[in-house]
Scaffold this active site. Structure first.
Site, PDB file in Angstrom:
ATOM      1  N   ASP A  46      79.538  27.003  52.446  1.00  0.00           N
ATOM      2  CA  ASP A  46      79.473  25.804  51.604  1.00  0.00           C
ATOM      3  C   ASP A  46      80.687  25.738  50.669  1.00  0.00           C
ATOM      4  O   ASP A  46      80.867  24.756  49.948  1.00  0.00           O
ATOM      5  CB  ASP A  46      78.149  25.711  50.842  1.00  0.00           C
ATOM      6  N   GLU A 117      71.464  32.015  49.862  1.00  0.00           N
ATOM      7  CA  GLU A 117      71.741  32.734  48.618  1.00  0.00           C
ATOM      8  C   GLU A 117      70.425  33.119  47.945  1.00  0.00           C
ATOM      9  O   GLU A 117      69.431  32.382  48.029  1.00  0.00           O
ATOM     10  CB  GLU A 117      72.561  31.837  47.668  1.00  0.00           C
ATOM     11  N   GLU A 181      78.339  39.560  46.578  1.00  0.00           N
ATOM     12  CA  GLU A 181      79.501  38.887  45.979  1.00  0.00           C
ATOM     13  C   GLU A 181      79.665  39.314  44.522  1.00  0.00           C
ATOM     14  O   GLU A 181      78.722  39.244  43.718  1.00  0.00           O
ATOM     15  CB  GLU A 181      79.319  37.353  46.080  1.00  0.00           C
TER      16      GLU A 181
HETATM   17  O1  KIV Z   1      80.600  29.673  51.160  1.00  0.00           O
HETATM   18  C1  KIV Z   1      81.240  30.726  51.248  1.00  0.00           C
HETATM   19  O2  KIV Z   1      82.433  30.749  51.537  1.00  0.00           O
HETATM   20  C2  KIV Z   1      80.538  31.966  50.985  1.00  0.00           C
HETATM   21  C3  KIV Z   1      81.353  33.215  50.956  1.00  0.00           C
HETATM   22  C4  KIV Z   1      81.983  33.355  49.628  1.00  0.00           C
HETATM   23  C5  KIV Z   1      80.555  34.413  51.320  1.00  0.00           C
HETATM   24  O3  KIV Z   1      79.365  31.975  50.772  1.00  0.00           O
END
Ligand code: KIV
Length: 275
Positions: A46, A117, A181
């Site tokens: 995203d 998430e 993260e």
């Molecule tokens: O959306 C994204 O690029 C992510 C990465 C930072 C893992 O979730």
């Protein structure tokens, strides 16, 4: 599509002590280039909101945009596992919607798995999606969809323990891997040793089973924000600007197009015309 790695093979890499690589892609040409290099996992993140669409928050993209980009990526990929990032409010909701939305990434967009998430009800939702036969990648630590502040997570024992517990619980619910993260390197190491599923770090130090970066950060195509953890390997934006400036000058100065880039007609045919 059938030659793609499987999520089981991603798990095997951890068992065999092999590092796992993951990059983001949002369109056909970028996905094709990445896939040819042998990267293990391509995430339709995203982060498309920020690095491609010029939006402020990842909260600003929905299912429509994510499926559109995931379809383009899937068309290009024959080697990597393709993971669709479930957008904000596509799974932080009750009822059957989270499973229905996850299914759309698989059935309509050709993804192999989805990523969610961490949020309050994450475990119940993960359990339902896994039960529907869809591989799930977890995401703990900094979770941009719901974060109030973009900073390193788990710096004290209470918040660090929460991240340990979340990662363990996601494994217990059947996640095939978990992104971590922006957490301290030794916390990431501890979790990586504890879990039997792979951990994929971004700003989580060198001890994770795998590493992910946003490709636009890696190649130098996004300048609005440069995270400390994002190593820049190329300056593609600068290279593009140089080429485009050259085109601009060549057209103005009559150097392009030349004979080499033109098509011809013979004199006999040309002379028949009545202009
Ligand atoms: O959306 C994204 O690029 C992510 C990465 C930072 C893992 O979730």
């Amino acid at each position: 599509m059938s030659n793609r790695l499987t999520v089981q093979q991603i798990g095997d890499k951890k068992k065999e002590g092999q590092k796992i690589t993951m990059l983001t892609a949002y369109d056909y040409p970028m996905a094709a280039v990445i896939d040819k290099t042998g990267i293990d996992i391509i995430l339709v993140g995203d982060s498309v909101a920020n690095v491609v669409l010029g939006l402020e928050s990842t909260r600003d993209v929905g299912m429509m945009e994510m499926l559109h980009h995931a379809k383009a990526v899937s068309r290009a990929v024959s080697h990597a596992v393709v993971v669709g990032d479930m957008p904000y409010e596509s799974y932080q909701i009750g009822g059957d919607a989270p499973v229905d939305n996850a299914k759309r990434f698989i059935d309509e967009a050709g993804c192999d798995a989805v990523k969610l998430e961490w949020f309050e009800d994450c475990l119940a939702v993960t359990e339902k999606i896994v039960a529907a036969g869809i591989p799930v990648m977890g995401h703990v630590g900094l979770t941009p969809q719901t974060a109030e502040e973009f900073k390193v997570q788990g710096k004290n024992s209470v918040s660090a323990q929460a991240i340990v517990d979340q990662a363990k619980a996601l494994e217990a619910k059947g996640c095939f891997s978990v992104v971590m993260e922006c957490i301290p390197d030794r916390l990431a190491e501890m979790i990586t040793k504890k879990l039997s599923i792979p951990t994929i770090g971004i700003g989580a130090g060198p001890y994770c089973d795998g590493q992910v970066l946003v490709t636009h950060d890696l190649v130098g195509l996004y300048d609005a924000f440069r995270p400390k953890f994002a190593k820049r390997y190329l300056e593609v934006g600068t290279m593009m600007a140089q080429g485009i400036e050259q085109f601009h000058q060549d057209v103005i100065n009559g150097k392009f197009p030349s004979k080499e880039h033109s098509f011809s007609i013979n004199d006999e045919e040309l002379n028949k015309l009545n202009p």
